[in-house]
Design an enzyme around this catalytic site. Structure first.
Site, PDB file in Angstrom:
ATOM      1  N   ASP A   5      86.851   3.471  14.056  1.00 38.96           N
ATOM      2  CA  ASP A   5      87.054   4.854  14.495  1.00 38.96           C
ATOM      3  C   ASP A   5      86.838   5.880  13.384  1.00 38.96           C
ATOM      4  O   ASP A   5      87.464   6.939  13.363  1.00 38.96           O
ATOM      5  CB  ASP A   5      88.477   5.028  15.091  1.00 38.96           C
ATOM      6  CG  ASP A   5      88.709   4.087  16.253  1.00 38.96           C
ATOM      7  OD1 ASP A   5      87.741   3.797  16.982  1.00 38.96           O
ATOM      8  OD2 ASP A   5      89.854   3.638  16.420  1.00 38.96           O
TER       9      ASP A   5
ATOM     10  N   LYS B  41      81.621   6.665  13.254  1.00 37.31           N
ATOM     11  CA  LYS B  41      80.303   6.002  13.114  1.00 37.31           C
ATOM     12  C   LYS B  41      79.294   6.534  14.116  1.00 37.31           C
ATOM     13  O   LYS B  41      78.125   6.725  13.803  1.00 37.31           O
ATOM     14  CB  LYS B  41      80.444   4.478  13.348  1.00 37.31           C
ATOM     15  CG  LYS B  41      81.293   3.769  12.350  1.00 37.31           C
ATOM     16  CD  LYS B  41      81.467   2.312  12.718  1.00 37.31           C
ATOM     17  CE  LYS B  41      82.288   2.089  13.952  1.00 37.31           C
ATOM     18  NZ  LYS B  41      83.698   2.449  13.842  1.00 37.31           N
TER      19      LYS B  41
ATOM     20  N   GLN C  72      83.431  -1.313  14.918  1.00 36.20           N
ATOM     21  CA  GLN C  72      84.646  -1.622  14.139  1.00 36.20           C
ATOM     22  C   GLN C  72      84.468  -1.190  12.671  1.00 36.20           C
ATOM     23  O   GLN C  72      83.870  -0.165  12.429  1.00 36.20           O
ATOM     24  CB  GLN C  72      85.010  -3.112  14.254  1.00 36.20           C
ATOM     25  CG  GLN C  72      85.533  -3.511  15.630  1.00 36.20           C
ATOM     26  CD  GLN C  72      84.446  -3.747  16.653  1.00 36.20           C
ATOM     27  OE1 GLN C  72      83.519  -4.500  16.392  1.00 36.20           O
ATOM     28  NE2 GLN C  72      84.550  -3.147  17.809  1.00 36.20           N
TER      29      GLN C  72
ATOM     30  N   GLY D 182      84.768   2.007  20.803  1.00 39.12           N
ATOM     31  CA  GLY D 182      84.769   3.271  21.535  1.00 39.12           C
ATOM     32  C   GLY D 182      84.124   4.294  20.621  1.00 39.12           C
ATOM     33  O   GLY D 182      84.683   4.641  19.593  1.00 39.12           O
ATOM     34  N   HIS D 183      82.911   4.706  20.951  1.00 40.94           N
ATOM     35  CA  HIS D 183      82.120   5.553  20.056  1.00 40.94           C
ATOM     36  C   HIS D 183      81.892   6.922  20.692  1.00 40.94           C
ATOM     37  O   HIS D 183      81.364   7.009  21.796  1.00 40.94           O
ATOM     38  CB  HIS D 183      80.779   4.873  19.758  1.00 40.94           C
ATOM     39  CG  HIS D 183      80.930   3.631  18.930  1.00 40.94           C
ATOM     40  ND1 HIS D 183      79.879   2.812  18.607  1.00 40.94           N
ATOM     41  CD2 HIS D 183      82.018   3.084  18.336  1.00 40.94           C
ATOM     42  CE1 HIS D 183      80.318   1.816  17.850  1.00 40.94           C
ATOM     43  NE2 HIS D 183      81.604   1.956  17.687  1.00 40.94           N
TER      44      HIS D 183
HETATM   45  P1  GDP Z   1      83.737   5.566  15.916  1.00 43.22           P
HETATM   46  O1  GDP Z   1      84.353   4.471  16.720  1.00 43.22           O
HETATM   47  O2  GDP Z   1      83.670   5.225  14.466  1.00 43.22           O
HETATM   48  O3  GDP Z   1      82.401   6.006  16.438  1.00 43.22           O
HETATM   49  O4  GDP Z   1      84.723   6.817  16.025  1.00 43.22           O
HETATM   50  P2  GDP Z   1      85.527   7.318  17.334  1.00 43.22           P
HETATM   51  O5  GDP Z   1      84.574   7.959  18.262  1.00 43.22           O
HETATM   52  O6  GDP Z   1      86.386   6.229  17.877  1.00 43.22           O
HETATM   53  O7  GDP Z   1      86.541   8.354  16.689  1.00 43.22           O
HETATM   54  C1  GDP Z   1      86.120   9.413  15.916  1.00 43.22           C
HETATM   55  C2  GDP Z   1      86.642  10.715  16.541  1.00 43.22           C
HETATM   56  O8  GDP Z   1      86.551  11.761  15.601  1.00 43.22           O
HETATM   57  C3  GDP Z   1      85.825  11.177  17.724  1.00 43.22           C
HETATM   58  O9  GDP Z   1      86.663  11.848  18.616  1.00 43.22           O
HETATM   59  C4  GDP Z   1      84.806  12.145  17.106  1.00 43.22           C
HETATM   60  O10 GDP Z   1      84.325  13.119  18.027  1.00 43.22           O
HETATM   61  C5  GDP Z   1      85.663  12.786  16.052  1.00 43.22           C
HETATM   62  N1  GDP Z   1      84.960  13.232  14.840  1.00 43.22           N
HETATM   63  C6  GDP Z   1      83.909  12.664  14.201  1.00 43.22           C
HETATM   64  N2  GDP Z   1      83.635  13.326  13.050  1.00 43.22           N
HETATM   65  C7  GDP Z   1      84.535  14.330  12.973  1.00 43.22           C
HETATM   66  C8  GDP Z   1      84.788  15.336  11.980  1.00 43.22           C
HETATM   67  O11 GDP Z   1      84.149  15.445  10.952  1.00 43.22           O
HETATM   68  N3  GDP Z   1      85.846  16.185  12.248  1.00 43.22           N
HETATM   69  C9  GDP Z   1      86.605  16.104  13.374  1.00 43.22           C
HETATM   70  N4  GDP Z   1      87.605  16.981  13.531  1.00 43.22           N
HETATM   71  N5  GDP Z   1      86.382  15.158  14.305  1.00 43.22           N
HETATM   72  C10 GDP Z   1      85.374  14.278  14.104  1.00 43.22           C
HETATM   73  P1  IMO Z   2      85.139   1.147  16.945  1.00 45.61           P
HETATM   74  O1  IMO Z   2      83.750   0.576  16.991  1.00 45.61           O
HETATM   75  C1  IMO Z   2      89.351   0.513  16.016  1.00 45.61           C
HETATM   76  C2  IMO Z   2      90.895  -3.534  16.668  1.00 45.61           C
HETATM   77  C3  IMO Z   2      91.943  -3.736  17.748  1.00 45.61           C
HETATM   78  C4  IMO Z   2      92.749  -4.868  17.121  1.00 45.61           C
HETATM   79  C5  IMO Z   2      91.653  -5.719  16.467  1.00 45.61           C
HETATM   80  C6  IMO Z   2      91.176  -6.889  17.319  1.00 45.61           C
HETATM   81  O2  IMO Z   2      85.410   2.197  17.969  1.00 45.61           O
HETATM   82  O3  IMO Z   2      85.497   1.568  15.572  1.00 45.61           O
HETATM   83  P2  IMO Z   2      89.613  -7.053  19.462  1.00 45.61           P
HETATM   84  O4  IMO Z   2      89.758  -6.449  20.830  1.00 45.61           O
HETATM   85  O5  IMO Z   2      88.369  -6.664  18.761  1.00 45.61           O
HETATM   86  O6  IMO Z   2      89.807  -8.529  19.458  1.00 45.61           O
HETATM   87  O7  IMO Z   2      90.862  -6.448  18.624  1.00 45.61           O
HETATM   88  O8  IMO Z   2      90.565  -4.850  16.231  1.00 45.61           O
HETATM   89  N1  IMO Z   2      89.640  -2.895  17.130  1.00 45.61           N
HETATM   90  C7  IMO Z   2      89.301  -1.632  16.826  1.00 45.61           C
HETATM   91  N2  IMO Z   2      89.985  -0.670  16.168  1.00 45.61           N
HETATM   92  N3  IMO Z   2      88.083   0.735  16.448  1.00 45.61           N
HETATM   93  C8  IMO Z   2      87.382  -0.223  17.082  1.00 45.61           C
HETATM   94  O9  IMO Z   2      86.081  -0.081  17.385  1.00 45.61           O
HETATM   95  C9  IMO Z   2      88.001  -1.466  17.327  1.00 45.61           C
HETATM   96  N4  IMO Z   2      87.607  -2.608  17.939  1.00 45.61           N
HETATM   97  C10 IMO Z   2      88.612  -3.470  17.785  1.00 45.61           C
HETATM   98  O10 IMO Z   2      92.717  -2.571  17.936  1.00 45.61           O
HETATM   99  O11 IMO Z   2      93.561  -4.371  16.106  1.00 45.61           O
HETATM  100 MG    MG Z   3      86.015   4.134  17.981  1.00 41.00          MG
END
Ligand code: GDP
Ligand code: IMO
Ligand code: MG
Length: 427
Positions: free
Chosen positions: A13, A16, A224, A40-41
């Site tokens: 999270d 990416k 991840q 979750g991207h």
């Molecule tokens: P990922 O799994 O690594 O792709 O990241 P997620 O989508 O799970 O979580 C990142 C969250 O931060 C999302 O809601 C993005 O829209 C938000 N985000 C990404 N870059 C920035 C930033 O520079 N500032 C803020 N405030 N939010 C950001």
């Molecule tokens: P993105 O790509 C954050 C965590 C779960 C748990 C561990 C194992 O959005 O960054 P799993 O279901 O993979 O067997 O769970 O990994 N986990 C993540 N945490 N971002 C993710 O994906 C994750 N995918 C798995 O919360 O701790």
């Molecule tokens: Mg994510």
């Protein structure tokens, strides 16, 4: 553009998808190489939010090829849902391709994942319950189904004769769960075959070869993060695949010589969902403030993310094992109203005072560790509209430059908001 891998450098999270979407502007082929719908991207374009789980974050551009590689595990119903969602948004899916070697998450995998989590007396991982661990277990155990099996009735039948007796015995005797008949599974597989049919890429070898030969630009999207890597993360509190840069090879069909750069995405602080050690975690009002300002709630499960100060110990480790050539630092704007900001530069063992400045891989001892911090003054101003590095407040630049110094790795991108536009390219 060089061929690049986008890797999560913390516990997932990190943002990416935002960075992948951004770099995809110059890419021809975008490959997701591991994980499944545990990911979750989020991508935000002109204020509109898109959420992806399996489909590469490059899909928002027309005319690019997005390939879901062999290293992924795919829950067919979830894949179908994601496709339907994108069709409703009129997103062009003509460039979407799936490797026939990707592994299928079957219903028993999600059932076992759910059972293990719900019944764990000790050692709960806090998984996403999407069947990730059980699917990869069966892949390595050589009793999983691959997408190509769906199109070969004889192979499928032979495989099921091996898999089902074993699986049913395990489901019944170990877990007390429902068993499956061969007819039932074949019917399910026929349904899955239809779901994947428009996307499965049987000529993936020719496709990858052609992109390489024509000098096209390739972007790999990790899911991840390094600290969730099954080999290098906080094992056993990890996912079951290799998010590190090296995973881009085993999960795509390209070898390591194709990669020019590995960009590690890290937040200006750290979050984690699920169980497991987290030395710089803030279980106080500062952690709550980071969560609320940063909207730190999971995209896939909605769970509140645990929050803490930037951990330079794990990040330095991520630079090494992730193979990072540079860092994209996201969410620095979350600190706009923080008077002071801390960086965890080492861990101290409360039992004997021992200082760890390198990451100790034995997670058993992490419960005895406390963070050693250095404190920086905040900038107390809104940076979300800034486009140039020089225009950032002095304290923000000092903070970034101090991170570069500690990590001995350049920060190439600074993200100051969720939108594509809210990005500063440094240098
Ligand atoms: P990922 O799994 O690594 O792709 O990241 P997620 O989508 O799970 O979580 C990142 C969250 O931060 C999302 O809601 C993005 O829209 C938000 N985000 C990404 N870059 C920035 C930033 O520079 N500032 C803020 N405030 N939010 C950001
Ligand atoms: P993105 O790509 C954050 C965590 C779960 C748990 C561990 C194992 O959005 O960054 P799993 O279901 O993979 O067997 O769970 O990994 N986990 C993540 N945490 N971002 C993710 O994906 C994750 N995918 C798995 O919360 O701790
Ligand atoms: Mg994510």
């Amino acid at each position: 553009m060089a061929n690049k891998v986008v890797v999560g450098a913390q516990w997932g999270d990190e943002g990416k998808a935002k960075i992948t979407d951004l770099l995809a502007t110059d890419a021809d082929l975008i490959i997701r190489y591991q994980g499944g719908c545990n990911a979750g991207h989020t991508v935000v374009v002109n204020g509109k939010t898109f959420k992806f789980h399996l489909i590469p974050s490059g899909i928002l551009y027309k005319g690019k090829t997005c390939f879901i590689g062999n290293g992924t595990v795919i829950l067919p119903e979830y894949f179908e849902q994601e496709i339907e969602g994108l069709k409703k948004e009129n997103i062009d899916l003509s460039g979407l391709k799936v490797s026939p070697l990707a592994t299928i998450t079957m219903p028993w995998h999600t059932e076992v994942d759910g059972y293990s989590e719900d019944n764990a007396q000790k050692g709960k991982i806090g998984t996403t319950k999407k069947g990730i661990g059980p699917t990869y277990t069966d892949k390595m155990g050589r009793i999983a189904l691959k997408i190509e099996d769906l199109y070969s009735p004889e192979a499928l039948s032979e495989k099921l004769d091996v898999i089902l007796p074993l699986k049913n015995k395990q489901l019944k005797e170990v877990y007390g769960l429902k068993t499956y008949t061969k007819e039932e599974v074949i019917e399910l597989c026929n349904k899955y075959a239809k779901i994947f049919e428009p996307y499965v890429c049987f000529d993936w070898q020719e496709m990858l070869h052609r992109f390489k030969k024509d000098g096209k630009k390739i972007l790999f999207e990790g899911a991840q993060g390094v600290m969730l890597d099954v080999d290098f993360g906080t094992y056993p509190f990890v996912t079951s695949s290799n998010p590190i840069g090296g995973g881009a090879c085993t999960g795509s069909g390209y070898g390591p010589t194709i990669i020019d750069e590995v960009i590690g995405v890290a937040k200006a602080y750290v979050t984690r969902v699920g169980e497991g050690p987290f030395v710089s975690e803030l279980s106080n009002d500062v952690g709550d403030k980071i969560r609320e300002v940063g909207h730190e709630y999971g995209v896939t499960t909605g769970r509140a993310r645990r929050c803490g100060w930037f951990d330079a110990v794990t990040m330095k480790y991520a630079c090494l094992v992730g193979g990072l050539t540079s860092i994209a630092l996201t969410k620095i704007d979350v600190f706009d109203e923080f008077e002071e900001i801390k960086i965890c530069t080492a861990y101290k063992d409360t039992r004997n005072g021992k200082i760890y400045s390198s990451y100790p891989t034995d997670v058993y001892i992490h419960k005895f560790l406390e963070p050693v911090y250095e404190t920086h003054a905040g900038w107390m101003s809104d940076i979300t509209g800034i486009k140039k590095y020089e225009d950032l407040p002095l304290n923000a630049r000092k903070y970034l430059e101090r991170l570069e110094e500690i990590l001995e790795t350049p920060i190439s991108i600074v993200s100051v908001g969720p939108d594509r536009e809210q990005t500063i390219f440094k240098n």
